[in-house]
Scaffold this motif. Sequence first.
Motif, PDB file in Angstrom:
ATOM      1  N   GLU A  19       1.021  -1.132  -0.003  1.00  0.00           N
ATOM      2  CA  GLU A  19       0.075   0.059   0.118  1.00  0.00           C
ATOM      3  C   GLU A  19       0.979   1.107  -0.016  1.00  0.00           C
ATOM      4  N   LEU A  20       0.503   2.240  -0.849  1.00  0.00           N
ATOM      5  CA  LEU A  20       1.326   3.478  -1.073  1.00  0.00           C
ATOM      6  C   LEU A  20       0.217   4.532  -0.460  1.00  0.00           C
ATOM      7  N   ARG A  21       0.723   5.591   0.434  1.00  0.00           N
ATOM      8  CA  ARG A  21      -0.059   6.564   0.609  1.00  0.00           C
ATOM      9  C   ARG A  21       0.823   7.545   1.553  1.00  0.00           C
ATOM     10  N   LEU A  22       0.155   8.644   1.750  1.00  0.00           N
ATOM     11  CA  LEU A  22       0.866   9.676   2.727  1.00  0.00           C
ATOM     12  C   LEU A  22       0.953   9.141   4.024  1.00  0.00           C
ATOM     13  N   PRO A  23       1.885   9.351   4.949  1.00  0.00           N
ATOM     14  CA  PRO A  23       1.831   8.749   6.230  1.00  0.00           C
ATOM     15  C   PRO A  23       1.010   9.783   7.141  1.00  0.00           C
ATOM     16  N   THR A  24       0.772   9.205   8.373  1.00  0.00           N
ATOM     17  CA  THR A  24       0.274   9.912   9.633  1.00  0.00           C
ATOM     18  C   THR A  24       1.690  10.312  10.251  1.00  0.00           C
ATOM     19  N   PRO A  25       1.378  11.260  10.999  1.00  0.00           N
ATOM     20  CA  PRO A  25       2.650  11.930  11.817  1.00  0.00           C
ATOM     21  C   PRO A  25       3.423  10.588  12.168  1.00  0.00           C
ATOM     22  N   GLU A  26       2.809   9.621  12.885  1.00  0.00           N
ATOM     23  CA  GLU A  26       3.536   8.459  13.787  1.00  0.00           C
ATOM     24  C   GLU A  26       4.386   7.596  12.726  1.00  0.00           C
ATOM     25  N   GLU A  27       3.597   7.334  11.467  1.00  0.00           N
ATOM     26  CA  GLU A  27       4.185   6.681  10.584  1.00  0.00           C
ATOM     27  C   GLU A  27       5.118   7.351   9.715  1.00  0.00           C
ATOM     28  N   LEU A  28       5.250   8.585   9.766  1.00  0.00           N
ATOM     29  CA  LEU A  28       6.318   9.302   9.291  1.00  0.00           C
ATOM     30  C   LEU A  28       7.775   9.273   9.987  1.00  0.00           C
ATOM     31  N   ALA A  29       7.329   9.267  11.377  1.00  0.00           N
ATOM     32  CA  ALA A  29       8.460   8.677  12.367  1.00  0.00           C
ATOM     33  C   ALA A  29       8.935   7.380  12.067  1.00  0.00           C
ATOM     34  N   ASP A  30       8.166   6.469  11.688  1.00  0.00           N
ATOM     35  CA  ASP A  30       8.556   5.167  11.441  1.00  0.00           C
ATOM     36  C   ASP A  30       9.358   4.943  10.048  1.00  0.00           C
ATOM     37  N   LEU A  31       9.144   5.923   9.341  1.00  0.00           N
ATOM     38  CA  LEU A  31       9.790   6.062   8.117  1.00  0.00           C
ATOM     39  C   LEU A  31      11.198   6.804   8.399  1.00  0.00           C
ATOM     40  N   ALA A  32      11.397   7.466   9.037  1.00  0.00           N
ATOM     41  CA  ALA A  32      12.610   8.039   9.334  1.00  0.00           C
ATOM     42  C   ALA A  32      13.550   6.895  10.023  1.00  0.00           C
ATOM     43  N   ASP A  33      12.993   6.273  10.942  1.00  0.00           N
ATOM     44  CA  ASP A  33      13.588   5.117  11.685  1.00  0.00           C
ATOM     45  C   ASP A  33      14.166   4.200  10.632  1.00  0.00           C
ATOM     46  N   VAL A  34      13.340   4.017   9.552  1.00  0.00           N
ATOM     47  CA  VAL A  34      13.786   2.924   8.297  1.00  0.00           C
ATOM     48  C   VAL A  34      14.846   3.437   7.716  1.00  0.00           C
ATOM     49  N   ALA A  35      14.865   4.683   7.487  1.00  0.00           N
ATOM     50  CA  ALA A  35      15.977   5.392   6.594  1.00  0.00           C
ATOM     51  C   ALA A  35      17.202   5.411   7.592  1.00  0.00           C
ATOM     52  N   ALA A  36      17.103   5.695   8.858  1.00  0.00           N
ATOM     53  CA  ALA A  36      18.472   5.551   9.774  1.00  0.00           C
ATOM     54  C   ALA A  36      19.013   4.473   9.951  1.00  0.00           C
ATOM     55  N   ALA A  37      18.045   3.346   9.714  1.00  0.00           N
ATOM     56  CA  ALA A  37      18.595   1.780  10.206  1.00  0.00           C
ATOM     57  C   ALA A  37      19.447   1.575   8.894  1.00  0.00           C
ATOM     58  N   GLY A  38      19.335   2.485   7.835  1.00  0.00           N
ATOM     59  CA  GLY A  38      19.985   2.106   6.416  1.00  0.00           C
ATOM     60  C   GLY A  38      19.369   1.563   5.259  1.00  0.00           C
ATOM     61  N   ILE A  39      19.643   2.323   3.998  1.00  0.00           N
ATOM     62  CA  ILE A  39      18.969   1.944   2.832  1.00  0.00           C
ATOM     63  C   ILE A  39      19.936   1.625   1.607  1.00  0.00           C
ATOM     64  N   HIS A  40      21.348   1.690   2.270  1.00  0.00           N
ATOM     65  CA  HIS A  40      22.345   1.259   1.070  1.00  0.00           C
ATOM     66  C   HIS A  40      23.726   0.947   1.767  1.00  0.00           C
ATOM     67  N   ASP A  41      24.529   0.294   0.838  1.00  0.00           N
ATOM     68  CA  ASP A  41      26.058   0.055   1.414  1.00  0.00           C
ATOM     69  C   ASP A  41      26.508   1.388   1.623  1.00  0.00           C
ATOM     70  N   PRO A  42      26.875   1.582   2.724  1.00  0.00           N
ATOM     71  CA  PRO A  42      27.782   2.874   3.020  1.00  0.00           C
ATOM     72  C   PRO A  42      28.875   3.070   2.157  1.00  0.00           C
ATOM     73  N   ALA A  43      29.413   2.116   1.588  1.00  0.00           N
ATOM     74  CA  ALA A  43      30.673   2.589   0.696  1.00  0.00           C
ATOM     75  C   ALA A  43      30.230   3.159  -0.643  1.00  0.00           C
ATOM     76  N   VAL A  44      28.964   2.968  -1.096  1.00  0.00           N
ATOM     77  CA  VAL A  44      28.492   3.338  -2.303  1.00  0.00           C
ATOM     78  C   VAL A  44      27.284   4.220  -2.265  1.00  0.00           C
ATOM     79  N   MET A  45      27.399   5.379  -2.938  1.00  0.00           N
ATOM     80  CA  MET A  45      26.469   6.470  -2.639  1.00  0.00           C
ATOM     81  C   MET A  45      25.240   6.522  -3.919  1.00  0.00           C
ATOM     82  N   PRO A  46      24.136   6.059  -3.844  1.00  0.00           N
ATOM     83  CA  PRO A  46      23.115   5.939  -4.850  1.00  0.00           C
ATOM     84  C   PRO A  46      22.573   7.369  -5.166  1.00  0.00           C
ATOM     85  N   PHE A  47      22.737   8.553  -4.203  1.00  0.00           N
ATOM     86  CA  PHE A  47      21.838   9.759  -4.368  1.00  0.00           C
ATOM     87  C   PHE A  47      22.786  10.663  -4.888  1.00  0.00           C
TER      88      PHE A  47
END
Length: 214
Positions: A19-47
């Motif tokens: 499911e894709l949608r805009l998040p609630t404030p609490e879900e936005l905090a969860d999204l931030a946690d997912v990003a902080a937990a890592g989304i790519h190999d630190p040795a390679v920058m995809p952005f």
Amino acid sequence: MLADHFPLVGLRLTTPRLELRLPTPEELADLADVAAAGIHDPAVMPFLVPWTDRPLADVARSVILHHWLRLGGWTPQAWSLNLTVFREGQVVGLQTIGASDLAVTRTVSTGSWLGRTHQGKGIGTEMRAAVLDLAFTGLGAEEAVSGAFDHNVTSYGVSRKLGYVDDGTKRHAVGGKLAVERRLRLTRADWERHRKIPVTIEGLTPCLPLLGAS
């Protein structure tokens, strides 16, 4: 109700697993946690903007600020919709779709990221397919564009699987080093030939004026 003033909060895209949608404030905090937990190999920058190289607290906060920035700067002529991706109710990543002067250009762009623990399961393909269906079926787009650095074979593979073709390269300086971006383009005809993932769109009609597609 908020949806009366900003109907995009009622927009839902669903696929067999997501499911894709805009998040609630609490879900936005969860999204931030997912990003902080890592989304790519630190040795390679995809952005292009190396926002994930910062301290973990800053990475998480940047997700929240970027979400608010995109909503706060919204206009029908130029917009970027950051949709949180859920699998079985769990936040797993972010899928963006954006456009400028959509009524004229009939072109959208996409970008995404996915938590590392959720990668390698076909989720990236499924969430991109969701916003492509929104673009071509819901908004009347004729083309979708994307890009990936030449070392980002996973993103490139998702694009090719969905029917994109190569559309040239662009050279960038990222962290003081050369990064070559492979541009990709998907036409409506190629999307229709490669379309395999069923997508359901809910709540779109009241959103059309905000998306410049009325």
